[in-house]
Design a protein around this motif. Sequence first.
Motif, PDB file in Angstrom:
ATOM      1  N   VAL A   1       0.612  -1.341   0.038  1.00  0.00           N
ATOM      2  CA  VAL A   1      -0.045  -0.029   0.178  1.00  0.00           C
ATOM      3  C   VAL A   1       0.969   1.284  -0.005  1.00  0.00           C
ATOM      4  O   VAL A   1       0.743   2.195  -0.617  1.00  0.00           O
ATOM      5  CB  VAL A   1      -1.034   0.229   1.216  1.00  0.00           C
ATOM      6  CG1 VAL A   1      -1.853   1.197   1.367  1.00  0.00           C
ATOM      7  CG2 VAL A   1      -1.946  -1.116   1.130  1.00  0.00           C
ATOM      8  N   THR A   2       1.803   1.407   0.964  1.00  0.00           N
ATOM      9  CA  THR A   2       2.804   2.473   0.855  1.00  0.00           C
ATOM     10  C   THR A   2       3.728   2.577  -0.221  1.00  0.00           C
ATOM     11  O   THR A   2       3.861   3.615  -0.849  1.00  0.00           O
ATOM     12  CB  THR A   2       3.744   2.504   2.108  1.00  0.00           C
ATOM     13  OG1 THR A   2       4.422   1.231   2.171  1.00  0.00           O
ATOM     14  CG2 THR A   2       2.909   2.702   3.474  1.00  0.00           C
TER      15      THR A   2
ATOM     16  N   HIS B   1      -2.452   6.727  -6.176  1.00  0.00           N
ATOM     17  CA  HIS B   1      -3.031   6.872  -5.097  1.00  0.00           C
ATOM     18  C   HIS B   1      -4.551   6.049  -4.988  1.00  0.00           C
ATOM     19  O   HIS B   1      -4.855   5.845  -3.985  1.00  0.00           O
ATOM     20  CB  HIS B   1      -3.466   8.470  -4.694  1.00  0.00           C
ATOM     21  CG  HIS B   1      -1.983   9.113  -4.650  1.00  0.00           C
ATOM     22  ND1 HIS B   1      -1.373   8.938  -3.450  1.00  0.00           N
ATOM     23  CD2 HIS B   1      -1.383  10.256  -5.273  1.00  0.00           C
ATOM     24  CE1 HIS B   1      -0.168   9.618  -3.554  1.00  0.00           C
ATOM     25  NE2 HIS B   1      -0.368  10.595  -4.770  1.00  0.00           N
ATOM     26  N   GLU B   2      -5.258   6.296  -6.245  1.00  0.00           N
ATOM     27  CA  GLU B   2      -6.661   5.438  -6.208  1.00  0.00           C
ATOM     28  C   GLU B   2      -6.085   4.030  -5.933  1.00  0.00           C
ATOM     29  O   GLU B   2      -7.022   3.454  -5.255  1.00  0.00           O
ATOM     30  CB  GLU B   2      -7.139   5.632  -7.543  1.00  0.00           C
ATOM     31  CG  GLU B   2      -7.606   7.019  -7.955  1.00  0.00           C
ATOM     32  CD  GLU B   2      -8.478   7.064  -9.105  1.00  0.00           C
ATOM     33  OE1 GLU B   2      -8.879   6.253  -9.582  1.00  0.00           O
ATOM     34  OE2 GLU B   2      -8.348   8.144  -9.491  1.00  0.00           O
ATOM     35  N   GLU B   3      -5.011   3.212  -6.633  1.00  0.00           N
ATOM     36  CA  GLU B   3      -4.727   1.850  -6.325  1.00  0.00           C
ATOM     37  C   GLU B   3      -4.549   1.704  -4.896  1.00  0.00           C
ATOM     38  O   GLU B   3      -4.946   0.662  -4.240  1.00  0.00           O
ATOM     39  CB  GLU B   3      -3.702   1.431  -7.159  1.00  0.00           C
ATOM     40  CG  GLU B   3      -3.850   1.636  -8.721  1.00  0.00           C
ATOM     41  CD  GLU B   3      -3.899   2.785  -9.320  1.00  0.00           C
ATOM     42  OE1 GLU B   3      -3.780   3.805  -8.615  1.00  0.00           O
ATOM     43  OE2 GLU B   3      -4.052   2.770 -10.585  1.00  0.00           O
TER      44      GLU B   3
ATOM     45  N   SER C   1       0.457   6.692   5.227  1.00  0.00           N
ATOM     46  CA  SER C   1       0.485   6.642   3.652  1.00  0.00           C
ATOM     47  C   SER C   1      -0.954   6.830   3.212  1.00  0.00           C
ATOM     48  O   SER C   1      -1.243   7.641   2.189  1.00  0.00           O
ATOM     49  CB  SER C   1       1.010   5.282   3.443  1.00  0.00           C
ATOM     50  OG  SER C   1       2.326   5.272   3.678  1.00  0.00           O
ATOM     51  N   ILE C   2      -1.891   6.080   3.649  1.00  0.00           N
ATOM     52  CA  ILE C   2      -3.121   6.087   3.248  1.00  0.00           C
ATOM     53  C   ILE C   2      -3.951   7.599   3.436  1.00  0.00           C
ATOM     54  O   ILE C   2      -4.544   8.159   2.504  1.00  0.00           O
ATOM     55  CB  ILE C   2      -4.038   5.085   3.443  1.00  0.00           C
ATOM     56  CG1 ILE C   2      -5.212   4.464   2.203  1.00  0.00           C
ATOM     57  CG2 ILE C   2      -4.979   5.444   4.778  1.00  0.00           C
ATOM     58  CD1 ILE C   2      -4.262   3.898   1.252  1.00  0.00           C
TER      59      ILE C   2
ATOM     60  N   ALA D   1      -5.191  12.771   0.800  1.00  0.00           N
ATOM     61  CA  ALA D   1      -4.732  14.473   0.436  1.00  0.00           C
ATOM     62  C   ALA D   1      -4.647  14.838  -0.705  1.00  0.00           C
ATOM     63  O   ALA D   1      -5.021  15.757  -1.430  1.00  0.00           O
ATOM     64  CB  ALA D   1      -3.377  14.628   1.485  1.00  0.00           C
ATOM     65  N   GLU D   2      -3.746  13.924  -1.559  1.00  0.00           N
ATOM     66  CA  GLU D   2      -3.682  14.027  -2.803  1.00  0.00           C
ATOM     67  C   GLU D   2      -4.920  13.766  -3.859  1.00  0.00           C
ATOM     68  O   GLU D   2      -5.067  14.618  -4.802  1.00  0.00           O
ATOM     69  CB  GLU D   2      -2.537  13.046  -3.526  1.00  0.00           C
ATOM     70  CG  GLU D   2      -1.135  13.177  -2.904  1.00  0.00           C
ATOM     71  CD  GLU D   2      -0.641  14.650  -2.988  1.00  0.00           C
ATOM     72  OE1 GLU D   2      -0.704  15.110  -4.196  1.00  0.00           O
ATOM     73  OE2 GLU D   2      -0.125  15.143  -1.982  1.00  0.00           O
TER      74      GLU D   2
END
Length: 737
Positions: A337-338, A346-348, A370-371, A376-377
């Motif tokens: 994930v990170t 980011h979507e993935e 990280s999530i 945020a992005e």
Amino acid sequence: MIAAYSNSGKLVEAKQLFDQTPKRSSITWSSLISGFCRYDHETEALHLFWQMQYEKHKPSQFTLGSVLRMCSTNCLLSKGEQIHAYAIKTQFDTNVFVVTGLVDVYAKCRRISEAEFLFGAMSHGKNHVTWTAMINGYSQNGKEIRAIEFFRDMRAEGIEANQYTYPSVLTACAAASARGFGIQVHGCVVRDGFGANVFVESSLVDMYAKCGDLSSAKKALETMEIDDVVSWNSMIVGCVRQGFEEEALLLFKKMHVRRMGIDDFTYPSVLNCFASMKDLRNAKSVHSLIVKTGFEGYKLVANALVDMYAKQGNLGCAYEVFNKMTNRDVISWTSLVTGYAHNSFHEEALKLFCEMRIAGIAPDQIVIASILSSCAELTVLEFGQQVQANYIKSGFGSSISVNNSLVTMYAKCGCIEDATKIFNSMQTQNVITWTSLIVGYAQNGKANESLQFYEEMIASGTKPDFITFIGLLFACSHAGLVEQAKSYFESMEKVYNIKPGPDHYACMIDLLGRSGKMNEAEKLLNEMTVEPDATVWKAILAACRVHRNIDLAEKAAKCLFELDPKDAVPYVMLSNIYSSAGKWEDAARARRLMKYKGVYKEPGRSWIKHKSKVYTFMSEDRSHPMTNEIYSKVDEVMIKIKEDGYVPDMSFALHDINEEGKELGLAYHGEKLAVAFGLLFLPEGVPIRIYKNLRVCGDCHTAMKFISRVYHQHIILRDSNCFHHFKEGICSCGDYW
């Protein structure tokens, strides 16, 4: 015979012989129980222990010692407490051998206070085993200083250390980074004749490596007569931690050449080297060796592979390794994930996070941080709030990395007040925390507050970093604070020894261009101590549009064409500059050149969220099922704001058509369609949040101010540059964006 079978692990034969024995003594029982304890057959061992008493045979101190040793090795606290109760009942609680076993059980089961009590209650008979049990217990329970103090007291009592004591105290020295005391212990090791013991030598290598003294660690390793894998692993880990990746890889190669038994602790450290070195070719060679030696199925190794590929940006390989894993844990998921989050997928990352939760894996603080950064992005505020709520419910303690991500998320989602609340709730703030808030206020059009937080940061004793100054200069640029920006820019090198980068120069050039100081902007461009990158030349282009400096715009565009021939931005910006100056033929030529080179402009999109669904609009978009209602609302809005004084700015109509066509083209820009949708379908009083992938045009910006006043509506528009909070005819950016 029973003892011989038991000691050699032939427990079936030992039990058969035991069952055939007509007259069993306490020694017979103890021999059998000892064997089952030694080979960790806890159920059978404890059953025999209780059966022995049922048949009226009294266990000896050695019987109790065997059972307690099994309890300590396997952390069987409740069973150990039962044996403790039996010891008290049978008056074995004063026996040094039994009490030492109890001390070891409680220490290894993380009940150090009980171990301390038992140790302190011993009036006499404390031997090196008892002291070692306490030292080992302190070392394993995070009380390294107490372990060191106990070793000192042990020596003062005249008790000699042995080959088990030294590894325990050296482990404590390593954990406490007590290199000085570790050197003294090394002297004791040599003096007591344990310098050739492989366990002690291995602990010395580990202690020096963890204390950052790689030279002494290497000497200790080189003096070892046996190639011990644990010692080599410690040396490799030490090199990796100190940033000596090449040295670590050289050690690994030597291990391979010497045909040492490379294990599942060696590979993760080596893979960490490749993660930081970005050496994919050699990393894949080691991966092949892992497969060849049969270690790919080890969770520790597989996790390290996922992490290494993810950090190298090779997400395909990372996912392939992850997908083959049969027993994934929180580290496996966190690494993947990170990896996606840090590589801007980011979507993935969000999708994987959801899969992780469905799989029943509780996230740790690393993946939460990280999530939240991905939230945020993507500006997915509601998802981020759900993650925050679950994090609070999970009972995790305060984490500065999670809190920093929360500050950033709320700031980037336009909720600067919530970002400030998180900031104020934090017990400690670091430079990342302060910088997140400084940048957040700047991006939300609150330049003065941004600069105020910087002053508070300096007053708190926190030193700014490279990113802090980008936020500061951005704030100054969007508030027209030329002199303050110059002061901050000069202080970077003079006060904080931070060399300005292209981003800092771009902010300064942008500010000077906005402020009508094109000569100073050109002068700064020529005086740059670093090579101008695309950010700088785009800042020049933006300034040229404001001041219609076509010659400099053409120079900047030419440099951008060379830096990245496939970037559409310079072609579009140059065409727009020509269009705003009425040079329609030059504008058309720029667009033809763009088409000839196969460069395609990213179309402008504006999107708005309603009832968990995202609605996207492009200029003159008619794909929405409610198109008629939306266009009718736009027409109504245009009439109302014109009555309030709005005049379309035709300089942003970039096509050479008649005035009416230009005005209609401006009216149906994506952000105006999005705001019309918001006025139609969002509940009254709820802020309209619109997101745009490009910078908002000047005409739409003016229109939004009028709409916010006429409809008494709070409109939050995030474009590619910053947030615009429109309220009662005023924008938070102060018309600087």
